[in-house]
Enzyme design. Structure first.
Site, PDB file in Angstrom:
ATOM      1  N   TYR A 283       0.835  -1.188   0.000  1.00 21.38           N
ATOM      2  CA  TYR A 283       0.000   0.000   0.000  1.00 21.38           C
ATOM      3  C   TYR A 283       0.880   1.252   0.000  1.00 21.38           C
ATOM      4  CZ  TYR A 283      -3.959  -3.032   1.348  1.00 21.38           C
ATOM      5  OH  TYR A 283      -4.938  -3.992   1.400  1.00 21.38           O
ATOM      6  N   SER A 284       0.265   2.401  -0.260  1.00 23.79           N
ATOM      7  CA  SER A 284       1.070   3.623  -0.280  1.00 23.79           C
ATOM      8  C   SER A 284       1.710   3.877   1.070  1.00 23.79           C
ATOM      9  CB  SER A 284       0.222   4.820  -0.717  1.00 23.79           C
ATOM     10  OG  SER A 284      -0.903   4.979   0.115  1.00 23.79           O
ATOM     11  N   GLU A 285       1.026   3.524   2.164  1.00 23.64           N
ATOM     12  CA  GLU A 285       1.640   3.589   3.494  1.00 23.64           C
ATOM     13  C   GLU A 285       1.093   2.514   4.416  1.00 23.64           C
ATOM     14  OE1 GLU A 285       2.725   7.746   2.249  1.00 23.64           O
ATOM     15  OE2 GLU A 285       0.767   6.797   2.348  1.00 23.64           O
ATOM     16  N   THR A 286       1.971   2.111   5.331  1.00 19.52           N
ATOM     17  CA  THR A 286       1.589   1.273   6.468  1.00 19.52           C
ATOM     18  C   THR A 286       2.017   2.010   7.731  1.00 19.52           C
ATOM     19  OG1 THR A 286       1.757  -0.809   5.247  1.00 19.52           O
ATOM     20  CG2 THR A 286       1.966  -0.929   7.638  1.00 19.52           C
TER      21      THR A 286
ATOM     22  N   HIS B 183      -4.086   9.296   5.721  1.00 21.45           N
ATOM     23  CA  HIS B 183      -5.039   8.183   5.637  1.00 21.45           C
ATOM     24  C   HIS B 183      -4.642   7.036   6.555  1.00 21.45           C
ATOM     25  CE1 HIS B 183      -2.261   6.183   2.748  1.00 21.45           C
ATOM     26  NE2 HIS B 183      -2.956   5.091   2.984  1.00 21.45           N
TER      27      HIS B 183
END
Length: 288
Positions: free
Chosen positions: A48-51, A80
């Site tokens: 994902y774009s961030e964790t 997010h």
């Protein structure tokens, strides 16, 4: 998802009430034993774009330390993933106030449960700031985007805005221009690294209090974010700086529509304060 390190990664979609929308984020609620290299490896595997990783937690005080990783690098702040983490904690410990210590600074988050049980989170950003983008910055970004200056809305000038990270803000002159996003991934990543931008926040103004947005994120190894809370907060600060915030102080951003993952972000701008509030739901995705 459970990794060989016995770390469980929760999956949420933020800024949506439906699993088919929003921006997916990974959440690790017990990341204290993990090294930076392990967190980066997990974020890369999740994809994902961030964790978000909770590296310390005081449940009694409802105060937690967060770190955020894209598949390629650590980032100072991610909106997010903050919303996703707040909802995950509220589901386990009940709604209420939370405080997150992040590399960008202290982030206060208010969580509430709707009548149907859905949980929403409102984050308050660090102090925002915004400055006019330099001609060289704009030209480099437009070249990588394959846009021309004629594609821009002259009423919303290019700025570099900050709300934990820096974002170049470019306003498209039409919804069609925003929808037709076909940029040079490596070129834009290089421009963003040169100038230190986390995303390029592309917006189109439908009216005073409703905007559409897209956020290329090649520096994180992701073509585009379907919902970007940090950029939304920075955009709120941008509007405040320019004196263009809605009269009521509340605006909505529709993002992710062109990706098939529609997202809704509510942004509150107070002309007397530099901090911006961003609200959205988050829902559980299949834990695989």
């Amino acid at each position: 998802m459970t990794f060989s390190t016995a770390v469980t990664v929760l999956r949420y979609a933020a800024f949506t009430s439906h699993p088919g929308g929003g921006n997916p984020a990974g959440v690790v609620l017990d990341a204290a034993p993990l090294s930076e290299q392990q967190m980066l490896a997990i974020a890369a595997e999740v994809g994902y774009s961030e964790t978000a990783f909770v590296t310390f937690g005081d449940e009694k005080r409802r105060r937690f330390t967060l770190r955020y990783f894209s598949p390629l690098a650590e980032v100072a702040f991610c909106g997010h993933a903050t919303v996703a983490t707040a909802v995950a904690l509220a589901e386990r410990h009940g709604p209420g106030e939370l405080v997150f210590d992040t590399p960008a600074g202290e982030i206060n988050v208010e969580t509430t449960a709707d009548d149907d049980g859905a949980v929403r989170a409102t984050l308050t950003s660090v102090p925002t700031r915004s400055r006019p983008a330099l001609a060289a910055e704009v030209d480099a970004a437009l070249s990588a985007l394959r846009w021309d200056r004629a594609d821009l809305d002259a009423a919303l000038p290019p700025h570099v805005a900050f709300a934990g990270n820096e974002h170049l803000i470019l306003a498209a002159a039409s919804r069609a221009r925003l929808a037709d996003l076909d940029y040079d991934f490596e070129a834009l990543a290089g421009v963003m690294r040169t100038y230190g931008w986390t995303t390029v926040h592309l917006v189109w103004r439908e009216n005073e209090d409703h905007f559409h947005a897209r956020d290329p994120f090649p520096v994180g190894g992701v073509t585009e974010d379907p919902a970007t809370g940090a950029a939304a907060a920075a955009f709120g600060g941008y509007l405040r700086t320019l004196g263009l915030a809605p009269t009521a102080g509340v605006l909505t951003i529709r993002q992710g529509e062109d990706m098939g993952r529609p997202s809704d972000l509510t942004v509150e701008v107070n002309p007397h304060h530099t901090r911006v509030r961003v609200t959205g739901h988050a829902v559980v995705l299949s834990q695989r």
